[in-house]
Scaffold this motif. Sequence first.
Motif, PDB file in Angstrom:
ATOM      1  N   LYS A 173       0.832  -1.203   0.000  1.00  0.00           N
ATOM      2  CA  LYS A 173       0.000   0.000   0.000  1.00  0.00           C
ATOM      3  C   LYS A 173       0.868   1.255   0.000  1.00  0.00           C
ATOM      4  N   TYR A 174       2.034   1.181   0.630  1.00  0.00           N
ATOM      5  CA  TYR A 174       2.913   2.346   0.659  1.00  0.00           C
ATOM      6  C   TYR A 174       3.564   2.589  -0.703  1.00  0.00           C
ATOM      7  N   LEU A 175       3.889   1.510  -1.408  1.00  0.00           N
ATOM      8  CA  LEU A 175       4.434   1.653  -2.752  1.00  0.00           C
ATOM      9  C   LEU A 175       3.387   2.248  -3.691  1.00  0.00           C
ATOM     10  N   ILE A 176       2.151   1.776  -3.567  1.00  0.00           N
ATOM     11  CA  ILE A 176       1.062   2.309  -4.397  1.00  0.00           C
ATOM     12  C   ILE A 176       0.831   3.785  -4.083  1.00  0.00           C
ATOM     13  N   ASN A 177       0.799   4.123  -2.785  1.00  0.00           N
ATOM     14  CA  ASN A 177       0.635   5.523  -2.393  1.00  0.00           C
ATOM     15  C   ASN A 177       1.758   6.392  -2.969  1.00  0.00           C
ATOM     16  N   SER A 178       2.964   5.869  -2.880  1.00  0.00           N
ATOM     17  CA  SER A 178       4.136   6.590  -3.361  1.00  0.00           C
ATOM     18  C   SER A 178       4.023   6.881  -4.856  1.00  0.00           C
ATOM     19  N   LEU A 179       3.644   5.872  -5.628  1.00  0.00           N
ATOM     20  CA  LEU A 179       3.524   6.030  -7.080  1.00  0.00           C
ATOM     21  C   LEU A 179       2.398   6.994  -7.449  1.00  0.00           C
ATOM     22  N   ILE A 180       1.276   6.906  -6.749  1.00  0.00           N
ATOM     23  CA  ILE A 180       0.148   7.795  -7.022  1.00  0.00           C
ATOM     24  C   ILE A 180       0.547   9.249  -6.774  1.00  0.00           C
ATOM     25  N   ILE A 181       1.227   9.496  -5.665  1.00  0.00           N
ATOM     26  CA  ILE A 181       1.625  10.862  -5.300  1.00  0.00           C
ATOM     27  C   ILE A 181       2.593  11.433  -6.326  1.00  0.00           C
ATOM     28  N   ILE A 182       3.635  10.678  -6.674  1.00  0.00           N
ATOM     29  CA  ILE A 182       4.646  11.217  -7.584  1.00  0.00           C
ATOM     30  C   ILE A 182       4.082  11.383  -8.996  1.00  0.00           C
ATOM     31  N   ILE A 183       3.222  10.477  -9.449  1.00  0.00           N
ATOM     32  CA  ILE A 183       2.630  10.605 -10.784  1.00  0.00           C
ATOM     33  C   ILE A 183       1.696  11.808 -10.839  1.00  0.00           C
ATOM     34  N   PHE A 184       0.863  11.970  -9.823  1.00  0.00           N
ATOM     35  CA  PHE A 184      -0.061  13.104  -9.794  1.00  0.00           C
ATOM     36  C   PHE A 184       0.699  14.428  -9.752  1.00  0.00           C
ATOM     37  N   THR A 185       1.749  14.477  -8.946  1.00  0.00           N
ATOM     38  CA  THR A 185       2.560  15.692  -8.870  1.00  0.00           C
ATOM     39  C   THR A 185       3.217  15.992 -10.203  1.00  0.00           C
ATOM     40  N   MET A 186       3.727  14.962 -10.869  1.00  0.00           N
ATOM     41  CA  MET A 186       4.344  15.150 -12.181  1.00  0.00           C
ATOM     42  C   MET A 186       3.355  15.719 -13.189  1.00  0.00           C
ATOM     43  N   LEU A 187       2.120  15.253 -13.156  1.00  0.00           N
ATOM     44  CA  LEU A 187       1.109  15.756 -14.081  1.00  0.00           C
ATOM     45  C   LEU A 187       0.855  17.244 -13.845  1.00  0.00           C
ATOM     46  N   LEU A 188       0.792  17.656 -12.585  1.00  0.00           N
ATOM     47  CA  LEU A 188       0.615  19.077 -12.277  1.00  0.00           C
ATOM     48  C   LEU A 188       1.803  19.893 -12.776  1.00  0.00           C
ATOM     49  N   LEU A 189       3.002  19.384 -12.553  1.00  0.00           N
ATOM     50  CA  LEU A 189       4.203  20.088 -12.989  1.00  0.00           C
ATOM     51  C   LEU A 189       4.278  20.180 -14.508  1.00  0.00           C
ATOM     52  N   ILE A 190       3.758  19.173 -15.196  1.00  0.00           N
ATOM     53  CA  ILE A 190       3.744  19.200 -16.661  1.00  0.00           C
ATOM     54  C   ILE A 190       2.852  20.326 -17.163  1.00  0.00           C
ATOM     55  N   VAL A 191       1.657  20.447 -16.588  1.00  0.00           N
ATOM     56  CA  VAL A 191       0.742  21.513 -17.002  1.00  0.00           C
ATOM     57  C   VAL A 191       1.363  22.880 -16.745  1.00  0.00           C
ATOM     58  N   MET A 192       2.103  23.008 -15.635  1.00  0.00           N
ATOM     59  CA  MET A 192       2.733  24.279 -15.297  1.00  0.00           C
ATOM     60  C   MET A 192       4.105  24.445 -15.954  1.00  0.00           C
ATOM     61  N   ALA A 193       4.493  23.466 -16.766  1.00  0.00           N
ATOM     62  CA  ALA A 193       5.755  23.506 -17.519  1.00  0.00           C
ATOM     63  C   ALA A 193       6.967  23.704 -16.621  1.00  0.00           C
ATOM     64  N   ARG A 194       6.953  23.085 -15.445  1.00  0.00           N
ATOM     65  CA  ARG A 194       8.075  23.185 -14.504  1.00  0.00           C
ATOM     66  C   ARG A 194       9.080  22.088 -14.834  1.00  0.00           C
ATOM     67  N   ARG A 195       9.798  22.277 -15.935  1.00  0.00           N
ATOM     68  CA  ARG A 195      10.650  21.214 -16.482  1.00  0.00           C
ATOM     69  C   ARG A 195      11.784  20.821 -15.547  1.00  0.00           C
ATOM     70  N   ALA A 196      12.414  21.789 -14.887  1.00  0.00           N
ATOM     71  CA  ALA A 196      13.526  21.469 -13.996  1.00  0.00           C
ATOM     72  C   ALA A 196      13.061  20.595 -12.839  1.00  0.00           C
ATOM     73  N   GLU A 197      11.884  20.912 -12.293  1.00  0.00           N
ATOM     74  CA  GLU A 197      11.350  20.102 -11.197  1.00  0.00           C
ATOM     75  C   GLU A 197      10.944  18.717 -11.680  1.00  0.00           C
ATOM     76  N   ILE A 198      10.375  18.648 -12.873  1.00  0.00           N
ATOM     77  CA  ILE A 198      10.002  17.344 -13.425  1.00  0.00           C
ATOM     78  C   ILE A 198      11.236  16.455 -13.554  1.00  0.00           C
ATOM     79  N   ALA A 199      12.299  17.006 -14.124  1.00  0.00           N
ATOM     80  CA  ALA A 199      13.532  16.237 -14.315  1.00  0.00           C
ATOM     81  C   ALA A 199      14.150  15.847 -12.984  1.00  0.00           C
TER      82      ALA A 199
END
Length: 447
Positions: free
Chosen positions: A185-211
Amino acid sequence: MILVAYSLLVATVLAIFLIERFIFKTKWHSPINVFVVLILLYVSPLTLRYIYDLPIEGNVTEYFYQLKNIYPLALVATTISIVFFYLAYLVAPVLKITKVVINKSERLESKYLRFSLAGYFLLFLGVGIFLILSINYGGPLAVILTGYAVTEIFSANPLLGLSTSIVSTSSLFMLFAYRQTKQKKYLINSLIIIIFTMLLLIVMARRAEIATWGMTYLIVYCLLIKHISFKKILPLVLLGFAFLNVLGFARQANYDSISAFNQSFEEQYNNLNQDNSGLFYTITTGQFVVPYETVPMLMEKMHSSEMRYGATLFDIGLQWIPRAFWSDKSYGNGVWYYQKYYDSSALPNEGRQFFFLAEGYLNFGILGMVLWAVLWGVFWKNIYFLVNYSKVTDMSAYIYAVYIAGMIMLMPGDFVSIFVAFPKSYLIWFFLGYIISYLGRVKNYGK
Protein backbone atom coordinates in the motif's frame (compact mmCIF):
# COMPACT_ATOMS: atom_id res chain seq x y z
CA MET A 1 40.88 26.62 -33.31
CA ILE A 2 37.44 26.17 -31.79
CA LEU A 3 37.10 22.75 -33.43
CA VAL A 4 40.50 21.65 -32.12
CA ALA A 5 39.78 22.90 -28.61
CA TYR A 6 36.36 21.27 -28.61
CA SER A 7 37.79 17.97 -29.86
CA LEU A 8 40.26 18.01 -26.96
CA LEU A 9 37.42 18.58 -24.50
CA VAL A 10 35.32 15.77 -25.97
CA ALA A 11 38.32 13.40 -25.92
CA THR A 12 38.95 14.24 -22.26
CA VAL A 13 35.33 13.65 -21.30
CA LEU A 14 35.24 10.38 -23.24
CA ALA A 15 38.43 9.17 -21.56
CA ILE A 16 36.97 9.87 -18.11
CA PHE A 17 33.76 8.06 -19.02
CA LEU A 18 35.64 4.99 -20.31
CA ILE A 19 37.85 4.86 -17.21
CA GLU A 20 34.78 4.94 -14.97
CA ARG A 21 32.88 2.46 -17.10
CA PHE A 22 35.53 -0.21 -17.67
CA ILE A 23 38.01 0.23 -14.81
CA PHE A 24 35.91 1.38 -11.85
CA LYS A 25 32.63 -0.05 -13.21
CA THR A 26 30.54 2.68 -11.59
CA LYS A 27 26.75 2.66 -11.80
CA TRP A 28 24.94 4.82 -14.31
CA HIS A 29 23.83 7.31 -11.65
CA SER A 30 27.28 7.97 -10.17
CA PRO A 31 28.25 11.68 -9.94
CA ILE A 32 31.08 11.38 -12.45
CA ASN A 33 28.88 9.79 -15.13
CA VAL A 34 26.20 12.45 -14.75
CA PHE A 35 28.87 15.17 -14.69
CA VAL A 36 30.51 14.22 -18.00
CA VAL A 37 27.15 13.99 -19.77
CA LEU A 38 26.05 17.40 -18.48
CA ILE A 39 29.38 19.02 -19.35
CA LEU A 40 28.82 18.08 -22.97
CA LEU A 41 25.19 19.20 -22.82
CA TYR A 42 26.12 22.63 -21.52
CA VAL A 43 29.32 23.26 -23.49
CA SER A 44 28.34 21.81 -26.88
CA PRO A 45 25.37 23.94 -28.04
CA LEU A 46 27.21 27.27 -28.18
CA THR A 47 30.40 25.58 -29.44
CA LEU A 48 28.67 23.82 -32.33
CA ARG A 49 27.12 27.13 -33.36
CA TYR A 50 30.63 28.47 -33.90
CA ILE A 51 31.83 25.34 -35.68
CA TYR A 52 28.88 25.27 -38.08
CA ASP A 53 28.63 29.06 -38.35
CA LEU A 54 25.01 29.19 -37.19
CA PRO A 55 23.24 32.52 -36.56
CA ILE A 56 22.04 34.06 -33.31
CA GLU A 57 18.56 32.85 -32.40
CA GLY A 58 16.47 31.97 -29.38
CA ASN A 59 18.38 32.37 -26.11
CA VAL A 60 21.81 32.61 -27.78
CA THR A 61 23.68 35.60 -26.39
CA GLU A 62 23.69 38.83 -28.38
CA TYR A 63 27.46 38.92 -27.76
CA PHE A 64 27.89 35.68 -29.72
CA TYR A 65 30.18 37.12 -32.41
CA GLN A 66 32.17 39.25 -29.97
CA LEU A 67 33.15 36.16 -27.98
CA LYS A 68 34.46 34.13 -30.91
CA ASN A 69 38.14 35.06 -30.53
CA ILE A 70 38.29 34.26 -26.81
CA TYR A 71 36.16 31.12 -27.09
CA PRO A 72 39.00 28.64 -27.84
CA LEU A 73 40.78 29.78 -24.66
CA ALA A 74 37.56 29.25 -22.72
CA LEU A 75 37.32 25.69 -24.04
CA VAL A 76 40.97 24.90 -23.21
CA ALA A 77 40.57 26.33 -19.70
CA THR A 78 37.42 24.26 -19.27
CA THR A 79 39.19 21.09 -20.40
CA ILE A 80 42.05 21.68 -17.95
CA SER A 81 39.49 22.29 -15.22
CA ILE A 82 37.71 19.02 -16.02
CA VAL A 83 41.01 17.13 -15.68
CA PHE A 84 41.62 18.68 -12.26
CA PHE A 85 38.01 17.98 -11.30
CA TYR A 86 38.52 14.31 -12.03
CA LEU A 87 41.87 14.11 -10.26
CA ALA A 88 40.33 15.72 -7.17
CA TYR A 89 37.38 13.35 -7.45
CA LEU A 90 39.73 10.33 -7.50
CA VAL A 91 41.78 11.32 -4.43
CA ALA A 92 39.16 13.18 -2.36
CA PRO A 93 38.95 11.99 1.26
CA VAL A 94 35.78 11.28 3.20
CA LEU A 95 34.99 14.57 4.92
CA LYS A 96 33.88 14.75 8.54
CA ILE A 97 30.38 15.94 7.65
CA THR A 98 29.94 12.98 5.28
CA LYS A 99 30.88 10.54 8.05
CA VAL A 100 28.46 12.27 10.42
CA VAL A 101 25.58 11.88 7.95
CA ILE A 102 26.42 8.21 7.34
CA ASN A 103 26.97 7.24 10.98
CA LYS A 104 24.09 9.27 12.38
CA SER A 105 21.59 7.93 9.86
CA GLU A 106 22.72 4.35 10.52
CA ARG A 107 22.14 4.77 14.26
CA LEU A 108 18.79 6.46 13.80
CA GLU A 109 17.49 3.96 11.29
CA SER A 110 18.47 1.03 13.45
CA LYS A 111 15.32 2.08 15.33
CA TYR A 112 11.87 1.78 13.76
CA LEU A 113 11.35 5.25 12.33
CA ARG A 114 7.75 5.88 11.31
CA PHE A 115 8.35 6.88 7.70
CA SER A 116 4.70 6.41 6.79
CA LEU A 117 3.71 9.03 9.37
CA ALA A 118 6.12 11.52 7.80
CA GLY A 119 4.80 10.66 4.36
CA TYR A 120 1.21 11.45 5.30
CA PHE A 121 2.25 14.56 7.23
CA LEU A 122 4.19 16.03 4.30
CA LEU A 123 1.44 15.11 1.86
CA PHE A 124 -1.23 16.99 3.83
CA LEU A 125 1.18 19.84 4.56
CA GLY A 126 2.09 20.32 0.90
CA VAL A 127 -1.47 20.01 -0.38
CA GLY A 128 -2.73 22.29 2.41
CA ILE A 129 -0.18 24.99 1.62
CA PHE A 130 -1.05 24.84 -2.08
CA LEU A 131 -4.81 25.03 -1.46
CA ILE A 132 -4.61 27.85 1.07
CA LEU A 133 -2.02 30.07 -0.62
CA SER A 134 -3.55 29.65 -4.07
CA ILE A 135 -6.77 31.33 -2.90
CA ASN A 136 -5.12 34.74 -3.40
CA TYR A 137 -4.56 33.86 -7.07
CA GLY A 138 -8.03 32.56 -7.90
CA GLY A 139 -7.77 29.10 -6.41
CA PRO A 140 -5.75 25.95 -7.11
CA LEU A 141 -7.11 25.33 -10.62
CA ALA A 142 -6.41 28.93 -11.63
CA VAL A 143 -2.83 28.62 -10.45
CA ILE A 144 -2.34 25.33 -12.30
CA LEU A 145 -3.84 26.71 -15.52
CA THR A 146 -1.57 29.74 -15.34
CA GLY A 147 0.89 27.44 -17.08
CA TYR A 148 4.42 28.68 -17.58
CA ALA A 149 3.48 32.11 -16.17
CA VAL A 150 3.10 30.45 -12.77
CA THR A 151 6.82 31.24 -12.33
CA GLU A 152 5.84 34.83 -11.53
CA ILE A 153 3.40 33.66 -8.86
CA PHE A 154 5.97 31.34 -7.31
CA SER A 155 8.55 34.13 -7.37
CA ALA A 156 6.18 36.40 -5.43
CA ASN A 157 5.12 33.59 -3.08
CA PRO A 158 7.99 31.07 -2.74
CA LEU A 159 6.18 28.89 -0.21
CA LEU A 160 3.43 28.24 -2.73
CA GLY A 161 6.06 27.09 -5.20
CA LEU A 162 7.68 24.86 -2.60
CA SER A 163 4.41 23.04 -1.94
CA THR A 164 5.08 20.73 -4.90
CA SER A 165 8.49 19.87 -3.44
CA ILE A 166 6.87 19.02 -0.12
CA VAL A 167 4.36 16.71 -1.81
CA SER A 168 7.08 15.08 -3.94
CA THR A 169 9.16 14.47 -0.79
CA SER A 170 6.16 12.74 0.78
CA SER A 171 6.18 10.20 -2.06
CA LEU A 172 9.74 9.24 -1.15
CA PHE A 173 8.87 8.77 2.52
CA MET A 174 6.14 6.40 1.35
CA LEU A 175 8.85 4.57 -0.59
CA PHE A 176 10.97 4.40 2.58
CA ALA A 177 7.94 2.98 4.41
CA TYR A 178 7.53 0.32 1.72
CA ARG A 179 11.17 -0.69 2.02
CA GLN A 180 10.78 -0.85 5.78
CA THR A 181 7.47 -2.73 6.06
CA LYS A 182 7.17 -4.44 2.64
CA GLN A 183 3.50 -3.37 2.61
CA LYS A 184 2.48 -2.68 -0.99
CA LYS A 185 0.00 0.00 0.00
CA TYR A 186 2.91 2.35 0.66
CA LEU A 187 4.43 1.65 -2.75
CA ILE A 188 1.06 2.31 -4.40
CA ASN A 189 0.63 5.52 -2.39
CA SER A 190 4.14 6.59 -3.36
CA LEU A 191 3.52 6.03 -7.08
CA ILE A 192 0.15 7.80 -7.02
CA ILE A 193 1.63 10.86 -5.30
CA ILE A 194 4.65 11.22 -7.58
CA ILE A 195 2.63 10.61 -10.78
CA PHE A 196 -0.06 13.10 -9.79
CA THR A 197 2.56 15.69 -8.87
CA MET A 198 4.34 15.15 -12.18
CA LEU A 199 1.11 15.76 -14.08
CA LEU A 200 0.61 19.08 -12.28
CA LEU A 201 4.20 20.09 -12.99
CA ILE A 202 3.74 19.20 -16.66
CA VAL A 203 0.74 21.51 -17.00
CA MET A 204 2.73 24.28 -15.30
CA ALA A 205 5.76 23.51 -17.52
CA ARG A 206 8.07 23.18 -14.50
CA ARG A 207 10.65 21.21 -16.48
CA ALA A 208 13.53 21.47 -14.00
CA GLU A 209 11.35 20.10 -11.20
CA ILE A 210 10.00 17.34 -13.42
CA ALA A 211 13.53 16.24 -14.31
CA THR A 212 14.84 16.53 -10.76
CA TRP A 213 12.01 14.75 -8.99
CA GLY A 214 11.65 12.11 -11.67
CA MET A 215 15.34 11.24 -11.56
CA THR A 216 15.44 11.46 -7.75
CA TYR A 217 12.61 8.97 -7.44
CA LEU A 218 14.27 6.65 -9.95
CA ILE A 219 17.65 6.71 -8.20
CA VAL A 220 16.14 6.19 -4.73
CA TYR A 221 14.19 3.24 -6.11
CA CYS A 222 17.40 1.78 -7.58
CA LEU A 223 19.29 2.22 -4.31
CA LEU A 224 16.65 1.01 -1.86
CA ILE A 225 14.19 -1.23 -3.70
CA LYS A 226 15.60 -2.77 -6.88
CA HIS A 227 18.48 -1.81 -9.16
CA ILE A 228 17.49 -0.96 -12.72
CA SER A 229 20.17 -1.43 -15.37
CA PHE A 230 21.43 1.35 -17.63
CA LYS A 231 20.05 -0.46 -20.69
CA LYS A 232 16.54 -0.18 -19.25
CA ILE A 233 17.06 3.38 -18.02
CA LEU A 234 18.46 4.83 -21.27
CA PRO A 235 15.25 4.67 -23.37
CA LEU A 236 13.29 6.23 -20.49
CA VAL A 237 15.83 9.05 -20.12
CA LEU A 238 15.88 9.75 -23.87
CA LEU A 239 12.09 9.78 -24.07
CA GLY A 240 11.89 12.02 -21.03
CA PHE A 241 14.44 14.42 -22.49
CA ALA A 242 12.54 14.59 -25.78
CA PHE A 243 9.26 15.13 -23.95
CA LEU A 244 10.64 17.99 -21.88
CA ASN A 245 11.98 19.59 -25.05
CA VAL A 246 8.54 19.47 -26.66
CA LEU A 247 6.96 20.72 -23.43
CA GLY A 248 9.29 23.71 -23.42
CA PHE A 249 8.57 24.33 -27.07
CA ALA A 250 4.79 24.11 -26.56
CA ARG A 251 4.34 25.93 -23.25
CA GLN A 252 2.09 28.96 -23.12
CA ALA A 253 1.57 31.73 -20.56
CA ASN A 254 -1.79 30.30 -19.47
CA TYR A 255 -4.62 28.00 -20.46
CA ASP A 256 -8.39 28.29 -20.24
CA SER A 257 -8.72 24.66 -19.23
CA ILE A 258 -6.92 21.35 -19.10
CA SER A 259 -8.24 20.61 -22.58
CA ALA A 260 -6.57 23.83 -23.81
CA PHE A 261 -3.24 22.50 -22.50
CA ASN A 262 -3.83 19.18 -24.24
CA GLN A 263 -4.65 20.98 -27.48
CA SER A 264 -1.51 23.15 -27.27
CA PHE A 265 0.71 20.15 -26.62
CA GLU A 266 -0.96 18.11 -29.35
CA GLU A 267 -0.50 20.89 -31.91
CA GLN A 268 3.21 21.14 -31.20
CA TYR A 269 3.58 17.37 -31.29
CA ASN A 270 1.89 17.23 -34.69
CA ASN A 271 4.14 20.02 -35.95
CA LEU A 272 7.12 17.74 -35.37
CA ASN A 273 6.07 15.80 -38.45
CA GLN A 274 7.03 18.83 -40.55
CA ASP A 275 9.77 20.27 -38.31
CA ASN A 276 11.49 18.17 -35.63
CA SER A 277 13.40 21.12 -34.14
CA GLY A 278 11.17 20.96 -31.07
CA LEU A 279 12.84 17.70 -30.11
CA PHE A 280 16.12 19.58 -29.72
CA TYR A 281 14.76 22.92 -28.52
CA THR A 282 16.75 23.12 -25.28
CA ILE A 283 20.08 22.14 -26.85
CA THR A 284 19.80 24.44 -29.86
CA THR A 285 18.12 27.66 -28.77
CA GLY A 286 16.85 26.92 -25.25
CA GLN A 287 18.31 26.75 -21.77
CA PHE A 288 21.47 24.77 -22.59
CA VAL A 289 22.87 27.53 -24.80
CA VAL A 290 22.84 30.07 -21.95
CA PRO A 291 25.02 29.08 -18.95
CA TYR A 292 28.38 28.38 -20.60
CA GLU A 293 28.46 31.81 -22.28
CA THR A 294 29.38 33.26 -18.88
CA VAL A 295 32.87 31.76 -19.08
CA PRO A 296 34.03 33.39 -22.36
CA MET A 297 32.01 36.53 -21.50
CA LEU A 298 33.93 37.14 -18.29
CA MET A 299 37.22 36.32 -20.03
CA GLU A 300 36.47 38.85 -22.74
CA LYS A 301 34.80 41.68 -20.85
CA MET A 302 35.61 41.53 -17.14
CA HIS A 303 38.52 43.69 -15.97
CA SER A 304 41.00 42.12 -13.53
CA SER A 305 40.09 44.80 -10.98
CA GLU A 306 36.58 43.32 -10.80
CA MET A 307 37.74 39.93 -9.51
CA ARG A 308 36.20 38.94 -6.18
CA TYR A 309 39.14 36.94 -4.74
CA GLY A 310 36.91 34.46 -2.92
CA ALA A 311 34.29 36.96 -1.77
CA THR A 312 31.47 35.07 -3.52
CA LEU A 313 31.94 32.24 -1.00
CA PHE A 314 30.76 34.54 1.79
CA ASP A 315 27.39 34.58 0.07
CA ILE A 316 26.90 30.97 1.18
CA GLY A 317 26.36 32.20 4.73
CA LEU A 318 24.81 35.57 3.93
CA GLN A 319 22.12 34.14 1.64
CA TRP A 320 20.70 32.14 4.55
CA ILE A 321 19.64 35.44 6.13
CA PRO A 322 15.98 36.09 5.18
CA ARG A 323 15.50 39.13 2.97
CA ALA A 324 12.88 40.33 5.46
CA PHE A 325 15.77 40.96 7.89
CA TRP A 326 18.26 42.20 5.29
CA SER A 327 16.57 43.73 2.28
CA ASP A 328 19.83 44.95 0.73
CA LYS A 329 21.55 41.59 0.40
CA SER A 330 22.67 40.65 -3.11
CA TYR A 331 20.52 38.67 -5.51
CA GLY A 332 23.38 36.46 -6.66
CA ASN A 333 25.89 36.23 -9.46
CA GLY A 334 23.30 35.48 -12.14
CA VAL A 335 21.43 38.73 -11.46
CA TRP A 336 24.70 40.72 -11.20
CA TYR A 337 25.82 39.27 -14.54
CA TYR A 338 22.54 40.09 -16.27
CA GLN A 339 22.43 43.65 -14.96
CA LYS A 340 26.06 44.29 -15.90
CA TYR A 341 26.06 42.91 -19.44
CA TYR A 342 22.43 42.94 -20.54
CA ASP A 343 20.13 45.34 -18.67
CA SER A 344 21.36 47.56 -15.83
CA SER A 345 17.79 48.39 -14.82
CA ALA A 346 16.51 44.80 -14.81
CA LEU A 347 14.35 43.60 -11.94
CA PRO A 348 15.98 41.42 -9.24
CA ASN A 349 14.07 38.34 -10.43
CA GLU A 350 15.63 38.66 -13.90
CA GLY A 351 18.96 36.97 -14.39
CA ARG A 352 20.96 34.59 -16.52
CA GLN A 353 22.30 31.21 -15.48
CA PHE A 354 25.87 31.41 -14.21
CA PHE A 355 28.09 28.40 -15.01
CA PHE A 356 29.91 26.92 -12.02
CA LEU A 357 33.36 27.50 -13.56
CA ALA A 358 32.42 31.12 -14.23
CA GLU A 359 32.24 31.68 -10.49
CA GLY A 360 35.80 30.43 -10.26
CA TYR A 361 36.89 32.85 -12.98
CA LEU A 362 35.03 35.70 -11.28
CA ASN A 363 37.16 35.11 -8.18
CA PHE A 364 40.64 34.24 -9.45
CA GLY A 365 40.60 34.13 -13.23
CA ILE A 366 41.66 30.91 -14.99
CA LEU A 367 43.36 29.73 -11.79
CA GLY A 368 39.98 30.14 -10.11
CA MET A 369 38.36 27.87 -12.69
CA VAL A 370 40.83 25.13 -11.79
CA LEU A 371 40.33 25.74 -8.05
CA TRP A 372 36.54 25.59 -8.39
CA ALA A 373 36.86 22.37 -10.39
CA VAL A 374 38.91 20.84 -7.56
CA LEU A 375 36.34 21.93 -4.97
CA TRP A 376 33.60 20.44 -7.10
CA GLY A 377 35.53 17.18 -7.37
CA VAL A 378 35.81 16.91 -3.59
CA PHE A 379 32.14 17.76 -3.09
CA TRP A 380 30.79 15.25 -5.58
CA LYS A 381 33.09 12.47 -4.39
CA ASN A 382 31.63 12.94 -0.93
CA ILE A 383 28.14 12.76 -2.39
CA TYR A 384 29.29 9.46 -3.91
CA PHE A 385 30.59 8.28 -0.52
CA LEU A 386 27.09 8.63 0.96
CA VAL A 387 26.01 5.41 -0.71
CA ASN A 388 29.35 3.71 -1.41
CA TYR A 389 31.19 4.03 1.90
CA SER A 390 28.96 2.07 4.22
CA LYS A 391 25.44 0.69 4.44
CA VAL A 392 22.95 2.63 2.31
CA THR A 393 20.44 4.36 4.58
CA ASP A 394 17.26 6.16 3.63
CA MET A 395 18.82 9.50 4.55
CA SER A 396 22.00 8.97 2.58
CA ALA A 397 20.03 7.59 -0.40
CA TYR A 398 17.81 10.67 -0.51
CA ILE A 399 20.63 13.21 -0.23
CA TYR A 400 22.65 11.33 -2.84
CA ALA A 401 19.74 10.96 -5.25
CA VAL A 402 18.41 14.51 -5.03
CA TYR A 403 21.87 16.05 -5.55
CA ILE A 404 22.68 13.75 -8.48
CA ALA A 405 19.32 14.52 -10.06
CA GLY A 406 19.75 18.21 -9.28
CA MET A 407 23.16 18.47 -10.92
CA ILE A 408 21.38 19.60 -14.08
CA MET A 409 20.41 22.75 -12.14
CA LEU A 410 23.59 23.03 -10.06
CA MET A 411 26.07 23.02 -12.95
CA PRO A 412 24.66 26.31 -14.32
CA GLY A 413 24.98 27.86 -10.88
CA ASP A 414 27.38 28.84 -8.12
CA PHE A 415 28.13 27.51 -4.65
CA VAL A 416 25.13 29.39 -3.25
CA SER A 417 22.98 27.12 -5.42
CA ILE A 418 24.55 24.01 -3.87
CA PHE A 419 24.57 25.11 -0.23
CA VAL A 420 21.63 27.53 0.03
CA ALA A 421 19.04 27.49 -2.78
CA PHE A 422 19.04 23.72 -3.26
CA PRO A 423 18.78 22.84 0.45
CA LYS A 424 15.91 25.31 0.88
CA SER A 425 13.97 23.64 -1.91
CA TYR A 426 14.85 19.98 -1.43
CA LEU A 427 16.58 19.20 1.88
CA ILE A 428 14.67 21.17 4.52
CA TRP A 429 11.43 19.30 3.84
CA PHE A 430 13.20 15.97 3.91
CA PHE A 431 14.70 16.68 7.32
CA LEU A 432 11.32 17.90 8.58
CA GLY A 433 9.87 14.56 7.54
CA TYR A 434 12.82 12.73 9.06
CA ILE A 435 12.23 14.46 12.40
CA ILE A 436 8.55 13.51 12.25
CA SER A 437 9.59 9.91 11.53
CA TYR A 438 11.91 9.94 14.53
CA LEU A 439 9.37 11.47 16.90
CA GLY A 440 6.80 8.88 15.82
CA ARG A 441 9.22 5.94 16.02
CA VAL A 442 8.23 2.65 17.60
CA LYS A 443 10.24 2.45 20.79
CA ASN A 444 11.86 -0.82 21.83
CA TYR A 445 11.11 -2.23 18.39
CA GLY A 446 12.42 -5.75 17.97
CA LYS A 447 13.05 -6.29 21.68
